[in-house]
Design an enzyme around this catalytic site. Structure first.
Site, PDB file in Angstrom:
ATOM      1  N   ARG A  14      -8.137   9.979  -9.116  1.00 25.34           N
ATOM      2  CA  ARG A  14      -9.316   9.504  -8.385  1.00 25.34           C
ATOM      3  C   ARG A  14     -10.488  10.063  -8.639  1.00 25.34           C
ATOM      4  O   ARG A  14     -11.624   8.809  -8.214  1.00 25.34           O
ATOM      5  CB  ARG A  14      -8.460   8.805  -6.537  1.00 25.34           C
ATOM      6  N   LYS A  24       0.706  -1.854   0.301  1.00 22.98           N
ATOM      7  CA  LYS A  24       0.005   0.276   0.027  1.00 22.98           C
ATOM      8  C   LYS A  24       0.787   1.518   0.335  1.00 22.98           C
ATOM      9  O   LYS A  24       1.090   1.221   0.980  1.00 22.98           O
ATOM     10  CB  LYS A  24      -0.734   0.333   0.708  1.00 22.98           C
TER      11      LYS A  24
END
Length: 504
Positions: free
Chosen positions: A231, A211
């Site tokens: 995003r 991550k």
């Protein structure tokens, strides 16, 4: 349909916390709206006109001095047409013409309608018709399964278009939506897990990946044409030429990839997140040379004419490795030593790992349990609701932040705490300049703002509290950073905050 019908529905939404009640209010509006009114009505009730921001602030609207009408007569179509003219008017004399159109519009509106239009046009219409509730309402009004509506919205990216298809053509029209190269889809999201063992127990067949503390990107390629999106689905291709060139060189004809990008220091460790984000708005050659971005892809949604959204992650991973090669994010499928992966990720300067179900499809725009993120430090993405003026050396600066979690049922953000910890001098200066631009009202000590800014908060945990409406409060919260890559709809929900309460 009269604008008054939409205004009344908006008031009903604001008056209830019940998701079922909100859905019923919205579904009735959808059933009532005519074919030429539906798109605008959906846009209005989700807080943004179809034309987007038209550049009219609160002061501009107030200075028009329009006296309200005594009886409602404006239609939804009238408003949509007026806003369309304002949005497209440009050139010599455009400011005068825009003012004339807006003045005429407001003069035709009642006091309640004027208030609604003011809030709509300035981004303050937060009465609760968020996307998830509107999706439920579309399904109810069109009498189609919610999953079909959600998938159509995922692929279209536009609720008004999704509603139009559902109400005019039902389930068949909704199933016509396909992944389209050059049109981004909402990213699939991960939910937090308590620990790596918990995540692996929940997902028995899984891949474990790093991550990274980067910025989410989605890239689309069709031949030599490449698009790069954030995003929030904002296109940034012009600012990240090195990413576009890299994607253009991949061994394929067409592809859609999901991933992260970040700037690396000379030792290979990630630079601060803010430095990566600074590239998304810059085309200055010297900054581009100094901050080259490195992509790490972790999903493949389309490859050479084949859509892979519904394929299990196991198949999407095979396609990803075939096309992305060395640019695949570090990770292993069903690793023998997952703890070693977590340790390696942290040692490399990253946040932790994400554990993903190898049998799961790509559920765009959803934060389900198929992807679970494991981080050793508890953080939440919360919405800034207000800030208090500081004391002592912080006199003159907006300091103590009021923090809210997202209401999953579409209500206003729910306050869960305050903090002034972690604010650097640079952040204090920035938010003292930025927050008044979002001001809704103030008192002697506090500036209240529209809930648009997302801030990442580190905390030791949460505790039950009657001080805040959500019944929960943050413990030892401190600011990590602002998140310009996220919108209020991306913030963590009150349910996620409550889930951090100690058990027992």
């Amino acid at each position: 349909m009269l604008l008054d019908d939409v205004v009344r529905a908006s008031a009903d939404l604001a008056a209830t916390r019940s998701r079922k009640a909100k859905t019923a209010v919205l579904a009735e509006v959808l059933r009532t709206a005519g074919p030429g009114e539906l798109t605008a009505a959906v846009a209005f009730l989700t807080g943004q006109p179809a034309q987007g921001r038209i550049g009219a602030g609160w002061r501009t609207l107030a200075e028009l001095g329009a006296e309200p009408a005594t009886e409602p007569a404006l239609t939804v179509a009238d408003v949509d047409a007026a806003l369309g003219e304002v949005a497209t008017t440009s050139g010599s004399g455009s400011a005068t013409r825009r003012a004339e159109v807006l003045g005429a519009l407001l003069s035709s509106a009642t006091k309640a309608e004027q208030d609604f239009l003011f809030r709509l046009l300035t981004g303050e219409l937060r009465q609760g018709a968020l996307e998830g509730v509107m999706v439920d309402a579309i399904a109810a009004a069109a009498e189609v399964p919610g999953e079909v509506v959600r998938r159509a919205f995922m692929l279209s990216g536009r609720l008004p278009a999704t509603a139009e298809a559902a109400m005019s053509g039902g389930i068949e029209a909704l199933r016509e939506f396909r992944l389209e190269l050059g049109r981004p889809v909402r990213p699939m999201l991960a939910s937090p897990a308590e620990s790596l063992p918990d995540a692996l127990t929940e997902l028995s067949s899984a891949v474990v990946e790093y991550k990274m503390d980067g910025a989410r990107i989605q890239v689309h390629r069709d031949g030599d044409e490449v698009h790069v999106y954030t995003r929030t689905l904002r296109e940034i291709t012009a600012h990240v030429g090195e990413l576009a060139e890299l994607v253009r060189a991949l061994p394929c004809t067409s592809v859609v990839l999901d991933g992260e990008t970040l700037a690396l220091a000379d030792d290979g460790r990630p630079r601060p997140f803010q430095e990566t984000m600074s590239r998304f708005g810059s085309t200055r050659e010297e900054q581009v040379r100094a901050l080259l971005l490195r992509p790490y892809f972790f999903d493949c949604l389309h490859l050479d004419g084949t859509d892979l959204l519904d394929a299990p992650l196991r198949e999407r991973n095979a396609a990803l490795r075939q096309v992305a090669g060395e640019h695949v994010i570090p990770g292993q499928s069903e690793p023998a030593d997952p703890d070693a992966l977590l340790t390696a990720s942290l040692a490399a300067g990253h946040e932790g790992v994400v554990v993903k179900d190898l049998e799961s499809p790509y559920a765009a725009g959803r934060r389900g349990r198929a992807w679970l993120k494991v981080k050793p430090v508890h953080t939440l993405d919360l919405v800034v609701l207000a800030a208090e003026w500081g004391h002592g050396r912080r006199t003159g600066y907006l300091s103590n932040l009021h923090l809210g979690a997202r209401d999953p049922d579409g209500g206003a953000p729910i306050m869960v705490g305050k903090t002034f910890k972690g604010l650097t001098d640079q952040l204090l200066s920035w938010q003292t300049e930025r927050l008044p631009e979002l001001e809704s009202h103030r008192d002697d000590w506090t500036v209240h703002v529209r809930p648009e800014l997302v801030v990442e908060i580190e905390l030791d945990g949460v505790q039950a509290s009657s001080r805040y409406a959500g019944g929960v409060a943050l413990r030892f919260a401190r600011v990590v950073r602002y998140r310009p890559d996220k919108e209020a709809r991306d913030a963590d929900t009150i349910d996620a905050v409550r889930a951090m309460l100690p058990s027992g």
